[in-house]
Scaffold this motif. Structure first.
Motif, PDB file in Angstrom:
ATOM      1  N   GLY A 256       0.806  -1.208   0.000  1.00  0.00           N
ATOM      2  CA  GLY A 256       0.000   0.000   0.000  1.00  0.00           C
ATOM      3  C   GLY A 256       0.836   1.253   0.000  1.00  0.00           C
ATOM      4  O   GLY A 256       2.074   1.227  -0.121  1.00  0.00           O
ATOM      5  N   VAL A 257       0.144   2.383   0.173  1.00  0.00           N
ATOM      6  CA  VAL A 257       0.753   3.711   0.149  1.00  0.00           C
ATOM      7  C   VAL A 257       0.295   4.459   1.393  1.00  0.00           C
ATOM      8  O   VAL A 257      -0.904   4.442   1.727  1.00  0.00           O
ATOM      9  CB  VAL A 257       0.350   4.493  -1.123  1.00  0.00           C
ATOM     10  CG1 VAL A 257       0.960   5.891  -1.100  1.00  0.00           C
ATOM     11  CG2 VAL A 257       0.780   3.742  -2.372  1.00  0.00           C
ATOM     12  N   LEU A 258       1.227   5.117   2.061  1.00  0.00           N
ATOM     13  CA  LEU A 258       0.921   5.859   3.280  1.00  0.00           C
ATOM     14  C   LEU A 258       1.396   7.296   3.134  1.00  0.00           C
ATOM     15  O   LEU A 258       2.549   7.543   2.776  1.00  0.00           O
ATOM     16  CB  LEU A 258       1.607   5.205   4.488  1.00  0.00           C
ATOM     17  CG  LEU A 258       1.451   5.921   5.836  1.00  0.00           C
ATOM     18  CD1 LEU A 258      -0.018   5.973   6.247  1.00  0.00           C
ATOM     19  CD2 LEU A 258       2.293   5.250   6.908  1.00  0.00           C
TER      20      LEU A 258
ATOM     21  N   VAL B 190      -7.630   0.179  21.215  1.00  0.00           N
ATOM     22  CA  VAL B 190      -8.331  -0.069  19.953  1.00  0.00           C
ATOM     23  C   VAL B 190      -7.644  -1.209  19.217  1.00  0.00           C
ATOM     24  O   VAL B 190      -6.400  -1.225  19.093  1.00  0.00           O
ATOM     25  CB  VAL B 190      -8.364   1.196  19.066  1.00  0.00           C
ATOM     26  CG1 VAL B 190      -9.082   0.915  17.759  1.00  0.00           C
ATOM     27  CG2 VAL B 190      -9.014   2.356  19.812  1.00  0.00           C
ATOM     28  N   ALA B 191      -8.422  -2.156  18.732  1.00  0.00           N
ATOM     29  CA  ALA B 191      -7.923  -3.248  17.888  1.00  0.00           C
ATOM     30  C   ALA B 191      -8.287  -2.963  16.440  1.00  0.00           C
ATOM     31  O   ALA B 191      -9.441  -2.608  16.143  1.00  0.00           O
ATOM     32  CB  ALA B 191      -8.504  -4.573  18.339  1.00  0.00           C
ATOM     33  N   ILE B 192      -7.332  -3.113  15.556  1.00  0.00           N
ATOM     34  CA  ILE B 192      -7.544  -2.858  14.127  1.00  0.00           C
ATOM     35  C   ILE B 192      -7.251  -4.150  13.381  1.00  0.00           C
ATOM     36  O   ILE B 192      -6.123  -4.650  13.417  1.00  0.00           O
ATOM     37  CB  ILE B 192      -6.635  -1.712  13.627  1.00  0.00           C
ATOM     38  CG1 ILE B 192      -6.865  -0.440  14.457  1.00  0.00           C
ATOM     39  CG2 ILE B 192      -6.863  -1.452  12.146  1.00  0.00           C
ATOM     40  CD1 ILE B 192      -5.839   0.651  14.219  1.00  0.00           C
ATOM     41  N   ILE B 193      -8.256  -4.691  12.722  1.00  0.00           N
ATOM     42  CA  ILE B 193      -8.120  -5.954  11.999  1.00  0.00           C
ATOM     43  C   ILE B 193      -8.297  -5.667  10.507  1.00  0.00           C
ATOM     44  O   ILE B 193      -9.406  -5.323  10.065  1.00  0.00           O
ATOM     45  CB  ILE B 193      -9.162  -6.983  12.480  1.00  0.00           C
ATOM     46  CG1 ILE B 193      -9.141  -7.100  14.007  1.00  0.00           C
ATOM     47  CG2 ILE B 193      -8.903  -8.336  11.847  1.00  0.00           C
ATOM     48  CD1 ILE B 193     -10.253  -7.945  14.566  1.00  0.00           C
ATOM     49  N   THR B 194      -7.237  -5.773   9.745  1.00  0.00           N
ATOM     50  CA  THR B 194      -7.315  -5.480   8.316  1.00  0.00           C
ATOM     51  C   THR B 194      -6.188  -6.199   7.582  1.00  0.00           C
ATOM     52  O   THR B 194      -5.078  -6.338   8.115  1.00  0.00           O
ATOM     53  CB  THR B 194      -7.218  -3.964   8.051  1.00  0.00           C
ATOM     54  OG1 THR B 194      -7.190  -3.719   6.651  1.00  0.00           O
ATOM     55  CG2 THR B 194      -5.981  -3.367   8.684  1.00  0.00           C
ATOM     56  N   PRO B 195      -6.446  -6.647   6.352  1.00  0.00           N
ATOM     57  CA  PRO B 195      -5.361  -7.237   5.549  1.00  0.00           C
ATOM     58  C   PRO B 195      -4.444  -6.189   4.936  1.00  0.00           C
ATOM     59  O   PRO B 195      -3.406  -6.524   4.370  1.00  0.00           O
ATOM     60  CB  PRO B 195      -6.125  -8.010   4.464  1.00  0.00           C
ATOM     61  CG  PRO B 195      -7.410  -7.267   4.307  1.00  0.00           C
ATOM     62  CD  PRO B 195      -7.755  -6.752   5.675  1.00  0.00           C
ATOM     63  N   HIS B 196      -4.817  -4.913   5.051  1.00  0.00           N
ATOM     64  CA  HIS B 196      -4.027  -3.828   4.471  1.00  0.00           C
ATOM     65  C   HIS B 196      -3.221  -3.178   5.594  1.00  0.00           C
ATOM     66  O   HIS B 196      -3.728  -2.336   6.344  1.00  0.00           O
ATOM     67  CB  HIS B 196      -4.922  -2.801   3.789  1.00  0.00           C
ATOM     68  CG  HIS B 196      -5.796  -3.386   2.722  1.00  0.00           C
ATOM     69  ND1 HIS B 196      -5.297  -3.900   1.549  1.00  0.00           N
ATOM     70  CD2 HIS B 196      -7.151  -3.558   2.667  1.00  0.00           C
ATOM     71  CE1 HIS B 196      -6.292  -4.345   0.795  1.00  0.00           C
ATOM     72  NE2 HIS B 196      -7.429  -4.161   1.460  1.00  0.00           N
ATOM     73  N   ALA B 197      -1.981  -3.603   5.721  1.00  0.00           N
ATOM     74  CA  ALA B 197      -1.146  -3.141   6.827  1.00  0.00           C
ATOM     75  C   ALA B 197      -0.944  -1.629   6.808  1.00  0.00           C
ATOM     76  O   ALA B 197      -0.861  -0.999   7.861  1.00  0.00           O
ATOM     77  CB  ALA B 197       0.211  -3.847   6.775  1.00  0.00           C
ATOM     78  N   VAL B 198      -0.873  -1.044   5.611  1.00  0.00           N
ATOM     79  CA  VAL B 198      -0.632   0.394   5.516  1.00  0.00           C
ATOM     80  C   VAL B 198      -1.801   1.169   6.093  1.00  0.00           C
ATOM     81  O   VAL B 198      -1.629   2.109   6.883  1.00  0.00           O
ATOM     82  CB  VAL B 198      -0.372   0.792   4.050  1.00  0.00           C
ATOM     83  CG1 VAL B 198      -0.376   2.307   3.901  1.00  0.00           C
ATOM     84  CG2 VAL B 198       0.955   0.227   3.574  1.00  0.00           C
ATOM     85  N   GLU B 199      -3.019   0.797   5.735  1.00  0.00           N
ATOM     86  CA  GLU B 199      -4.189   1.486   6.278  1.00  0.00           C
ATOM     87  C   GLU B 199      -4.289   1.260   7.779  1.00  0.00           C
ATOM     88  O   GLU B 199      -4.654   2.174   8.539  1.00  0.00           O
ATOM     89  CB  GLU B 199      -5.456   1.003   5.584  1.00  0.00           C
ATOM     90  CG  GLU B 199      -5.582   1.497   4.153  1.00  0.00           C
ATOM     91  CD  GLU B 199      -6.944   1.192   3.558  1.00  0.00           C
ATOM     92  OE1 GLU B 199      -7.951   1.761   4.037  1.00  0.00           O
ATOM     93  OE2 GLU B 199      -7.002   0.375   2.629  1.00  0.00           O
TER      94      GLU B 199
END
Length: 736
Positions: free
Chosen positions: A364-366, A470-479
């Motif tokens: 991804g892009v950050l 806060v828990a963040i569950i996503t396949p997009h590590a950048v987001e």
């Protein structure tokens, strides 16, 4: 080595000495000659003896007369003979010196001409003679003008010994064509006689002149090519702006109608995309301005958060189409507003972010925005990281050059002209900032831009999430990292889990739980959602949010059925995330994927007695309809014509039915400038008051603006038309 003057003096001295010999000397010489003749012919001895005696007496008397010349009587015959031999040797030396001098002039290779004070040639070397196709002896006594050589006239009073009179370039027509010479004139005044003569030496500079002419011609061709390019870009810009005016204008009018929230989002996306395309068109003109050194900045107060987040949202569809993540984090201490050129800053971000998305296939892009300091002054640091292929050292060294790409081979996967980063670098330099790239093959790239911010408005920064987990569950590590940075920046703690495979690690926290869990919609299915499974297994949470892409809007009902009450659009805005977390409860309405402007109204309709009578001269139906609808909604009365001739016919009469004119520049039959000139000429001839004329044009260059004002227009309105700006221009220039 003797000079010519000394050689002449020696000859004069010898002639004077010979002239001082008496007649007795000459009588003796003649007697000896007669004696020799008599002896040869067999004359009598007495006669020969008498003649020899007379000759000897005469020679003796003559030699005695030479005493004033420096020969003493006591010297005797040997001493006088030696002096005569010495004088003869010196004369021969002078002759040899003169021959060597003229030999050097002949071998010099440059033109050499000696002239008297009247300009007549006394000597010219063979180089000059061959140039004018004459023998050297034929040149003597003639002038340079007789051979077509004009070096100008210098007055005799200007001559002095050793003075350089002139140095100029002289053209001479020779057999091989025109030849150029660097001509230098020297003056020479004779000490004995006081006469002045001119020596000239000239070197052939034909090759240099031809090279200079070639350079001048090349420069003129380059300037003509640059002008042609500017005209081409202006024409293309106008032709593209015309349909873009229709797209953006119609989207604006559509936004003023009754629309659902989803329809309003789509309209906003159309407007945003059209604006981005218009910005790309401006890039072409900007590159031309940059090359010509005419780039001008327009600094003003701009909200950096709104600008950056809107550009990230604009690029979201491209990123999501490639199934890569796109995140944005703006540090809380970044000022609310900064002083900068928003258009140029937008271009910089579009180019950097567009390149990052273009070359990233996985990951991804950050985008991160933080504060910095440059030279002790506040600055803004904008960093764009990607997980693309990266750059080697050679590519990094040339990446900011025009028409350069990291992969310039014919097998490259990505096209493009290679202008984006070059324009970006020039813009950053014009804004007194700096740009750098940190990259290595296979490790992605990070472009960092530091810009001075000028006057700022500080942001309010509070640790609103202090104590939150806060828990963040996503396949997009950048987001996920962008969301975590936002939570941490406001005092909270955030943990990122890369997908359902991390659910086991997540469930280990079931006893402590989380204040909020953010789950990517890509991990949810129609029947058994991830959120439902986590809750069934005992994971405690106060709030559950799901990240949705614009294409997930049709699944909102199923998301609600799975337990979600809050929806966060990708790419998430930091303040939107903060607001939703602090809300601490399910929402009944949908969060829109794109922040949209409220419906625009062009202001209340004017009363009938204050309505303007507007004449619109526009041949494009869509542009004409846009202007007509915008003005009609504001309560004005509109008349439409499609040619400049029709506009002149409507206004070139004493009884006018209009208060103001909107005149397009490019129309059939008669263009806008000619129409304005005819209208102003009629007003001068009849004494009629000038009617306000506003020019409509897609060409926003300063040259065009000044040109239309010089032709008699009162104002300039740039396409694409903005209804609010159009109405403001009418209010400013109309006279009722």
């Amino acid at each position: 080595m003797w000079g010519i003057g000394r050689i002449k003096a020696a000859f004069k001295h010898c002639a004077a000495a010979i002239g001082r010999l008496p007649a007795a000397f000459w009588f003796g010489v003649c007697a000896l000659l007669v004696c020799a003749l008599a002896y040869i012919t067999g004359a009598a001895f007495a006669v020969v003896a008498a003649l020899a005696l007379m000759g000897g007496v005469g020679l003796a008397a003559g030699l005695r007369r030479l005493r004033p010349a420096g020969i003493s009587a006591t010297d005797g015959p040997p001493a006088g003979t030696a002096r005569l031999e010495e004088l003869a040797d010196r004369m021969w030396e002078m002759q040899e010196s003169e021959q060597r001098f003229y030999g050097l002039l002949e071998a010099l290779g440059d033109l050499v001409v000696h002239r008297d004070r009247d300009g007549r040639i006394l000597y010219a070397n063979r180089v000059f003679a061959e140039l004018v196709e004459c023998e050297p002896r034929e040149l003597v006594g003639k002038t340079l003008t007789q051979f077509g050589v004009d070096i100008g006239v210098v007055p005799d009073s200007a001559f002095s010994e050793g003075e350089s009179l002139s140095s100029t370039d002289v053209a001479i027509h020779a057999r091989g064509g025109l030849r150029w010479f660097s001509w230098t004139e020297l003056s020479r005044r004779d000490h004995d006689s006081g006469t002045v003569s001119h020596w000239a030496i000239a070197r052939d500079i034909t090759a240099r002149k031809r090279a200079e002419t070639a350079l001048v011609n090349a420069r003129e061709r380059a300037e003509q090519a640059s002008l042609a390019k500017s005209r081409f870009l202006a024409t293309v810009s106008h032709e593209i702006r015309t349909p873009m005016n229709g797209i953006m204008g119609m989207a604006t009018l559509l936004a003023d109608t009754r629309l659902s929230a989803e329809q309003r989002t789509y309209v906003s996306a159309v407007s945003t995309s059209a604006s981005a395309l218009l910005a790309l068109i401006e890039d072409l003109l900007d590159y031309s301005k940059i090359e010509a050194g005419r780039l001008a900045l327009e600094p003003q107060q701009v909200s950096i958060r709104e600008l950056v987040e809107s550009i990230v949202e604009l690029m979201a569809s491209r990123a999501f189409g490639k199934d890569i993540g796109l995140g944005c984090h703006i540090a809380p201490d970044v000022p609310e507003t900064i002083t900068a050129d928003p258009g140029r800053l937008r271009q910089i971000l579009l180019n950097l972010l567009g390149n990052a998305v273009k070359f990233t296939e996985e990951g991804g892009v950050l985008v991160t925005v933080t504060t910095a300091a440059v030279g002790g002054k506040p600055a803004l640091a904008i960093r764009v990281d990607d997980t693309g292929p990266g750059l080697d050292e050679a590519a990094v060294a040339r990446i900011f050059n025009e028409f350069e790409q990291a992969d310039g081979s014919s097998t490259r996967r990505h096209g493009g002209a290679g202008l984006g980063l070059a324009i970006t670098s020039r813009l950053v330099e014009a804004m007194e900032g700096s740009i750098a790239v940190d990259s290595a093959p296979g490790e992605g790239a990070a472009f960092t831009v530091c810009l001075p911010v000028g006057e700022t408005t500080p942001a309010e920064h509070a640790l609103a999430l202090k104590g939150w987990t806060v828990a963040i569950i996503t396949p997009h590590a950048v987001e996920g990292e962008a969301l975590a940075m936002t939570v941490r920046a406001h005092g909270g703690k955030a943990e990122i889990f890369d997908g359902e495979t991390s659910a086991v690690a997540l469930l280990r926290r079931r006893n402590t739980g989380f204040d909020a869990v953010i789950i990517d919609a890509a991990l949810e299915d129609e029947k058994a959602g991830l959120l439902s499974r986590l809750r069934r297994k005992g994971l405690r949470m106060k709030l559950a949010l799901t990240l949705i892409a614009p294409t997930d809007r049709g699944r909102l009902a199923s998301f609600r059925a799975n337990g979600y009450g809050v929806f966060l659009a990708r790419p998430a805005r930091g303040r939107t995330l903060l607001r939703l977390l602090l809300n601490e409860g399910p929402r009944t309405d949908d969060s829109q994927a794109v922040e949209v402007r409220p419906a625009r109204r062009s202001g209340p309709a004017r009363a009938a007695d204050t309505a303007l009578r507007v004449l619109i001269a526009e041949d494009n139906e869509i542009n004409a309809m846009l202007a007509r609808v915008a003005l009609t909604r504001a309560g004005h009365r509109v008349t439409l014509v499609t040619t400049g001739r029709a506009a002149v016919d409507a206004l070139a009469r004493p009884a006018r039915d209009h208060d103001i004119v909107l005149m397009d520049l490019h129309m059939p039959v008669m263009d806008g400038l000619d129409a304005i000139a005819n209208i102003r000429r009629y007003e001068e001839e009849t004494g009629l008051a000038p009617i306000p004329i506003l020019v409509l044009s897609a060409d926003g260059q300063e040259k065009t603006r000044h040109g239309v004002l010089a032709h008699g227009a009162n104002g300039f309105v740039t396409k694409p038309l903005d209804p609010d700006r159009l109405l403001a221009a009418l209010e400013t220039h109309a006279v009722v």
